[in-house]
Design a protein around this motif. Structure first.
Motif, PDB file in Angstrom:
ATOM      1  N   LEU C 115     130.493  53.568  82.010  1.00 38.28           N
ATOM      2  CA  LEU C 115     130.354  53.588  80.554  1.00 38.28           C
ATOM      3  C   LEU C 115     128.944  53.227  80.140  1.00 38.28           C
ATOM      4  O   LEU C 115     128.336  53.873  79.291  1.00 38.28           O
ATOM      5  CB  LEU C 115     131.345  52.602  79.926  1.00 38.28           C
ATOM      6  N   ALA C 118     126.561  55.936  80.778  1.00 42.24           N
ATOM      7  CA  ALA C 118     126.591  56.990  79.761  1.00 42.24           C
ATOM      8  C   ALA C 118     125.783  56.595  78.527  1.00 42.24           C
ATOM      9  O   ALA C 118     125.286  57.447  77.804  1.00 42.24           O
ATOM     10  CB  ALA C 118     128.035  57.281  79.364  1.00 42.24           C
ATOM     11  N   LYS C 119     125.699  55.310  78.280  1.00 36.79           N
ATOM     12  CA  LYS C 119     125.004  54.856  77.066  1.00 36.79           C
ATOM     13  C   LYS C 119     123.540  54.559  77.296  1.00 36.79           C
ATOM     14  O   LYS C 119     122.832  54.189  76.349  1.00 36.79           O
ATOM     15  CB  LYS C 119     125.693  53.585  76.531  1.00 36.79           C
ATOM     16  N   PRO C 121     120.854  56.256  77.579  1.00 35.79           N
ATOM     17  CA  PRO C 121     119.826  56.853  76.722  1.00 35.79           C
ATOM     18  C   PRO C 121     119.579  56.049  75.451  1.00 35.79           C
ATOM     19  O   PRO C 121     118.503  56.127  74.879  1.00 35.79           O
ATOM     20  CB  PRO C 121     120.406  58.232  76.382  1.00 35.79           C
ATOM     21  N   TYR C 122     120.588  55.314  75.025  1.00 36.57           N
ATOM     22  CA  TYR C 122     120.388  54.477  73.837  1.00 36.57           C
ATOM     23  C   TYR C 122     120.112  53.029  74.233  1.00 36.57           C
ATOM     24  O   TYR C 122     119.170  52.414  73.745  1.00 36.57           O
ATOM     25  CB  TYR C 122     121.624  54.542  72.932  1.00 36.57           C
ATOM     26  N   LEU C 123     120.957  52.510  75.105  1.00 36.99           N
ATOM     27  CA  LEU C 123     120.832  51.100  75.485  1.00 36.99           C
ATOM     28  C   LEU C 123     119.836  50.957  76.637  1.00 36.99           C
ATOM     29  O   LEU C 123     120.220  50.937  77.801  1.00 36.99           O
ATOM     30  CB  LEU C 123     122.195  50.538  75.915  1.00 36.99           C
ATOM     31  N   PHE C 185     123.689  47.412  65.642  1.00 38.59           N
ATOM     32  CA  PHE C 185     124.220  47.918  66.917  1.00 38.59           C
ATOM     33  C   PHE C 185     123.394  47.355  68.073  1.00 38.59           C
ATOM     34  O   PHE C 185     123.945  46.938  69.094  1.00 38.59           O
ATOM     35  CB  PHE C 185     124.179  49.446  66.971  1.00 38.59           C
ATOM     36  N   MET C 189     126.137  44.347  68.314  1.00 36.36           N
ATOM     37  CA  MET C 189     127.251  45.062  68.917  1.00 36.36           C
ATOM     38  C   MET C 189     127.047  45.249  70.416  1.00 36.36           C
ATOM     39  O   MET C 189     127.996  45.190  71.189  1.00 36.36           O
ATOM     40  CB  MET C 189     127.422  46.419  68.234  1.00 36.36           C
ATOM     41  N   SER C 190     125.777  45.471  70.834  1.00 29.73           N
ATOM     42  CA  SER C 190     125.548  45.760  72.242  1.00 29.73           C
ATOM     43  C   SER C 190     125.636  44.508  73.106  1.00 29.73           C
ATOM     44  O   SER C 190     125.465  44.591  74.320  1.00 29.73           O
ATOM     45  CB  SER C 190     124.202  46.451  72.438  1.00 29.73           C
ATOM     46  N   PRO C 193     128.522  45.688  75.687  1.00 30.47           N
ATOM     47  CA  PRO C 193     128.081  47.088  75.739  1.00 30.47           C
ATOM     48  C   PRO C 193     129.227  48.096  75.740  1.00 30.47           C
ATOM     49  O   PRO C 193     129.035  49.240  75.376  1.00 30.47           O
ATOM     50  CB  PRO C 193     127.267  47.169  77.030  1.00 30.47           C
TER      51      PRO C 193
END
Lengths: 190, 464, 387
Positions: C115, C118-119, C121-123, C185, C189-190, C193
């Protein structure tokens, strides 16, 4: 106080004014003169008029609060009783007393009961519907819903005295003062 | 509706006016009550009502067809059990919300510009909720048994399931309808009395007299009346938010990709206000033109409504953005598939992009002031937004349902003529009811306009 | 309107002492126990940053709607908004503690976690920093541009300046909302994650708006030249706004919970399960009781809103709950029990708070206490009627 047949036939004196300011001023003078059984009629709510007439502030808000709390209890009680006692079923793995999903209905019931209390409380306290009222027979009273301002001193006021009150009202710069009868249509029968 | 010449050179005074100069209690009351008390209507309104009546024929036929044959006459089937019925239900409910918003929230914020449009908007609410209510009622398949939705002791010893958002809907919509009706009627009482006192025909006098319940403008009555009205406004504000939130929960509490996302409640509420204000414009622009109410529904009103539309439109756009971002960020493959492979590029791609065009691109024109105060482009924009908001519900309902977790249960959805008949029929019902309202009831709240006039006179007096 | 400036000396001195002591202690914490420091700092910093950033939001809303509540607090809002660059400097310790705070920076975790992969690119750390820079540019530009324009009005009413402020505020709000959402976020939020909630950004802004209102009520009560012009009506308006935002916050918080609770998907519910564990459950209920139920009924009473001193007392209590809220958002990721408080929690809160209040006071005393906006003049002239 004994009322003669003549005085019980009379509902009161109604004075017409040309503006809300004039009405407000007159209402204050009427109150200061000691009249208590009074009322005023206007096409818009005139602020300060109820104070000028010496009317107590409305207690409708507390009624509405009570209504709302009753609604909340009814909503919660209904759902809890149905879900726990009357028809206990486990659905999607949730507990019988699923309080999070009871919230919306509790809220709706609160609003429904509170709004009902507000409207019906207002109507009942105002004694509406009341299709007939003696002041309707005042000349030009149809203006009370457009641009007429009226002040009424009822005959059952302890200070009421036909001639004197009439003179007093005329002195308040009223356009017109009329004696209004309780049942104008009954005149010839009596 | 040609652009008014006034738009070319608007002074500060005209732009901020909520009521034009030179009016008295008598003139405003006369102007408004004349509409209800003259036996004739403008031809355009009669035509509008007739079209409504005609479409109601389609409504009756569609309902009859449905009752006789069952919901099979609709395009719904597995996997799309919620077709037009829910789309139209949400669309109508959303339209209704602006009415409550204008009458309640703007009242609480003491926004004077609400006065000329609140009655209109409230009536719109009542009729829109009536149209909305028809759909779930018919969607149950056997509408004569719809009372089963309510909790009552019955021989089957069964009770409703309160963990279901559909049950919350029953309470929310019925409460909303009841409270809106109370609010509307309470606001009407003094005005009905005015009509009673101004009516020439005996029938009208009796009719309005009964409806006004003998209102005589007593100071004591006004006092309680004002308290009740304020409280109703205070109650309606959270109510309207709760109703559309609950409608959104119909979708969001499930785990269907595209439905299960936490932004739904506020985003649905913003969308409802957005579409409702658009409908207010769609109706108000022709009416102010036809009845010469430009003094009362001023360009300032149009400007303010447009600003609200722009703001709520941006909130809706924010919602779309969050949906897209979280479809990706969640890392959930179903969410990702639903958004990128299905909604945006799947068989219904046109509906998604049309929606973005109608609700995302077109409303940005409202940034331009000139457009905000020119009736014709505003009218067009409002219709585009109405279509856009309908498409939003279409996208949500259809694209999420038609491809769920298992490819074996995928399917397509197409409405039948009976779906369209029912939908157009409710539009007809709305038009017809609106016509009746325009004919028989004061379309602008007379006593509130008088109050506004009084306040204005008072304020001017202070300055001098 | 008064020409006097605001006397903030009473606030400045204790604030400066608090800042020095708090920051010094936090520095000690940073050296001795970095992990603990990182959590405490994020919580303490967030509490105050929500007020600074919320002030910018309210300022723009005020320019858009020019409600009568806004004119008396406009200058404090500007002063608080002007602290944003300094507050962002105080965010640097978070940037230095990313490894302590954010699991998605751990190579060994990423390697086994699809998971997070997959994230990525942002995180990722560079993205985090670049986005931080973008947010900073947006906020600082808006805060300084708007307050500079507003200062122009001190020379006299100028319709053109007001129009310009509006022209900046409207698109400014759009940028602001986007920056605030993505900041929430990134920063909050992260921390978990895997977890996600699309309402989180809106909720963060509403919480910030509420914190700001409460802070402004306290400022209005404490700063004499403002208190002198604040009418019962304005107090009432601010009270009503506080009421509305309390309800809005509760509505969004509950909506998020209800949707996740009903959906019952593990990728979302674990966030709530953490907060329903023995000790945290109590905090959750405290948040419900003191964050919503009690203020709801207190603010329903008209008198509590019309009397500024009563309103300020309520606001003081409510602002304490705002800290609990931030604590409840952040700490359960790290702490099994809410009572696992550290002295560093206090040190960070005092240090950041002292700095914020000192800077706020310095900004405020440089300004005229009331703006000379013509809309405000109209409002004063028109007596109690404003729009």
């Amino acid at each position: 106080m004994m009322k003669t047949a003549e005085s019980s036939r009379i509902y009161g004196l109604v004075a017409e004014f040309d503006s809300s300011e004039a009405l407000l001023k007159a209402a204050e003078q009427v109150r200061d003169a000691g009249y208590t059984a009074t009322d005023a009629f206007s096409p818009i709510p005139v602020h300060g008029l109820t104070d000028a007439l010496g009317v107590r502030p409305s207690r409708l808000s507390s009624l509405v609060l009570m209504g709302g709390l009753t609604g909340a209890c009814v909503g919660l009680g209904l759902q809890a009783w149905v879900s726990i006692l009357a028809y206990p079923h486990i659905i999607s793995g949730k507990p019988l007393f699923s309080w999070p999903s009871f919230f919306p209905v509790v809220f709706e019931c609160t609003v429904l009961f509170a709004a009902g209390s507000a409207v019906f409380g207002m109507l009942i306290r105002n004694r509406l519907p009341q299709p007939y009222h003696p002041v309707f027979s005042t000349p030009h009273f149809e203006k009370a819903t457009t641009d007429g301002f009226f002040l009424c001193i009822q005959a059952n006021d302890p200070k009421y005295d036909g001639q004197e009150t009439m003179a007093f009202l005329k002195g308040l710069r009223a356009i017109e003062v009329t004696e209004v009868e309780r049942h104008p249509d009954d005149e010839d029968k009596s | 509706m040609a652009a008014e010449p006034a738009t070319k050179a608007l002074g500060h005074e005209e732009m901020t006016a909520v009521i034009a100069e030179g009016h008295s209690f008598e003139t405003v009351t006369d102007k408004i009550s004349k509409i209800s008390l003259t036996p004739t209507l403008p031809r355009q309104i009669i035509l509008f009502g007739l079209i409504g009546l005609m479409l109601m024929g389609a409504l009756m036929t569609s309902v009859a067809m449905l009752v006789v044959k069952g919901t099979g006459v609709w395009g719904i089937n597995q996997p799309i059990g919620w077709g037009f019925a829910i789309i139209n239900f949400v669309w109508w409910i959303g339209i209704g919300h602006a009415g409550t918003l204008i009458s309640a929230i703007l009242f609480l914020f003491r926004q004077e510009w609400r006065t000329s449009i609140n009655r209109f908007a409230e009536s719109m609410t009542i009729f829109a909720v009536m149209c909305a209510g028809l759909f779930p009622l018919l969607h149950v398949g056997r509408p004569w048994l719809a009372y089963w939705l309510f909790p009552y002791p019955n021989v089957m010893q069964m009770w409703p399931q309160f963990r279901s958002p559909l049950m919350w809907d029953v309470f929310a919509v019925s409460t909303y309808f009841s409270v809106s009706l109370l609010f509307w009627y309470t606001g009407l009482i003094p005005d009905l009395a005015t009509l009673r006192d101004r009516a020439k025909s005996k029938l009208a006098r009796i009719g309005y007299g009964m409806a006004s319940m003998g209102w005589r403008g007593s100071a004591r009555h006004w006092q309680r009346y004002e308290v009740a009205y304020l409280l109703l406004a205070g109650l309606s504000t959270p109510l309207v938010i709760s109703v559309h939130s609950i409608v959104s929960l119909d979708f969001a509490v499930s785990v269907i990709p595209g439905w299960h996302t936490t932004i739904f409640p506020p985003y649905f509420v913003a969308g409802a206000i957005f579409s409702g204000f658009a409908m207010v414009l769609t109706l108000a622009i022709p009416v102010r033109h036809l009845f010469g109410l430009k003094d009362l529904i001023t360009l300032n009103h149009l400007n303010n409504i447009s600003k609200v539309m722009l703001a709520t439109g941006l909130m809706v756009l924010y919602g779309y953005g969050m949906e897209v971002f979280f479809a990706w960020y969640s890392g959930n493959q179903y969410e990702g598939y639903m958004m990128f492979k299905n909604r945006m590029t799947g068989p219904y791609w046109w509906s998604y992009w049309a929606l973005i065009f109608c609700n995302g691109v077109v409303p940005q024109l409202l940034w331009i002031k000139k457009i905000r105060i020119t009736p014709l482009p505003l009218f067009v924009i409002s219709i585009v937004i109405n279509i856009g908001m309908w498409l939003e519900r279409f996208v949500i309902v259809v694209t999420s349902l038609h491809r769920d977790f298992l490819p074996s249960s995928w399917g397509m959805y197409a409405p039948t003529k009976w779906d369209w008949g029912l939908y157009l029929g409710t539009i007809g019902m709305f038009m017809f009811l609106m016509t009746l309202f325009i004919k028989f009831l004061p379309i602008i709240s007379q006593f509130e306009v008088r109050e506004l006039l009084h306040k204005k006179k008072h304020a001017n007096g202070h300055h001098e | 309107m008064t020409e006097t400036t605001v006397d903030c000396s009473k606030l400045k001195k204790p604030a400066l002492i608090a800042a020095v002591v708090g920051l010094a202690l936090s520095a000690v914490g940073y050296v001795t126990n970095h992990a603990q420091f990182a959590q405490s700092w994020l919580i303490g910093w967030n509490f105050w940053f929500l007020i600074a950033s919320g002030s910018l939001g309210w300022l723009m809303i005020h320019h858009m709607v020019s409600g009568r509540w806004g004119f008396v607090i406009q200058r404090p809002l500007e002063a608080a908004a002007r602290t944003i660059p300094f507050m962002l400097v105080l965010f640097v310790p978070v940037l230095l503690s990313m490894h302590e705070l954010y699991e998605w920076t751990h190579e060994e975790v990423i390697a086994h976690d699809h998971l997070i992969q997959a994230k990525l690119p942002y995180l990722n750390a560079p993205g985090f920093m670049i986005r931080f820079g973008v947010y900073a540019v947006i906020w600082i530009f808006l805060a300084y541009r708007l307050s500079a324009l507003s200062r122009k009005l001190d020379q006299g009413p100028d319709e053109a300046v007001v129009k310009k402020m509006r022209a900046i505020a409207a698109p400014g709000l759009v940028l602001y909302a986007l920056a605030m959402s993505f900041a929430s976020f990134d920063w909050m939020m992260s921390l978990e994650p895997h977890w996600f909630s699309s309402i989180y950004g809106a909720l963060y802004m509403v919480a910030g708006g509420l914190s700001t209102l409460l802070f402004m009520i306290l400022v209005l009560r404490r700063v004499p030249p403002l208190r002198a012009v604040a009418t019962a009506q304005q107090s009432h308006d601010l009270g009503n706004l506080t009421f509305a935002f309390t309800v809005l916050w509760a509505y969004m918080t509950f909506g998020q919970f209800l949707i996740i609770w009903s959906g019952n998907l593990y990728e979302e519910t674990f966030w709530y399960l953490d907060r329903a564990a023995s000790g945290w459950l109590v905090v959750s209920w405290i948040l419900f009781g003191f964050g919503f139920i009690l203020p709801f009924f207190l603010l329903l009473i008209r008198n509590n809103k019309r009397q500024l001193n009563l309103l300020a007392t309520i606001a003081l209590g409510m602002i304490a709950v705002r800290y609990v809220d931030v604590y409840w958002q952040v700490a359960p990721t790290f702490r099994d029990h809410p009572a696992a408080l550290s002295w560093m929690d206090l040190a960070a809160w005092v240090g950041v708070g002292g700095t914020f209040l000192y800077l706020f006071a310095r900004q405020l005393e440089k300004m005229k206490p009331l703006n000379q906006d013509h809309r405000f003049a109209d409002f004063i002239a028109g007596g109690k009627e404003g729009h």
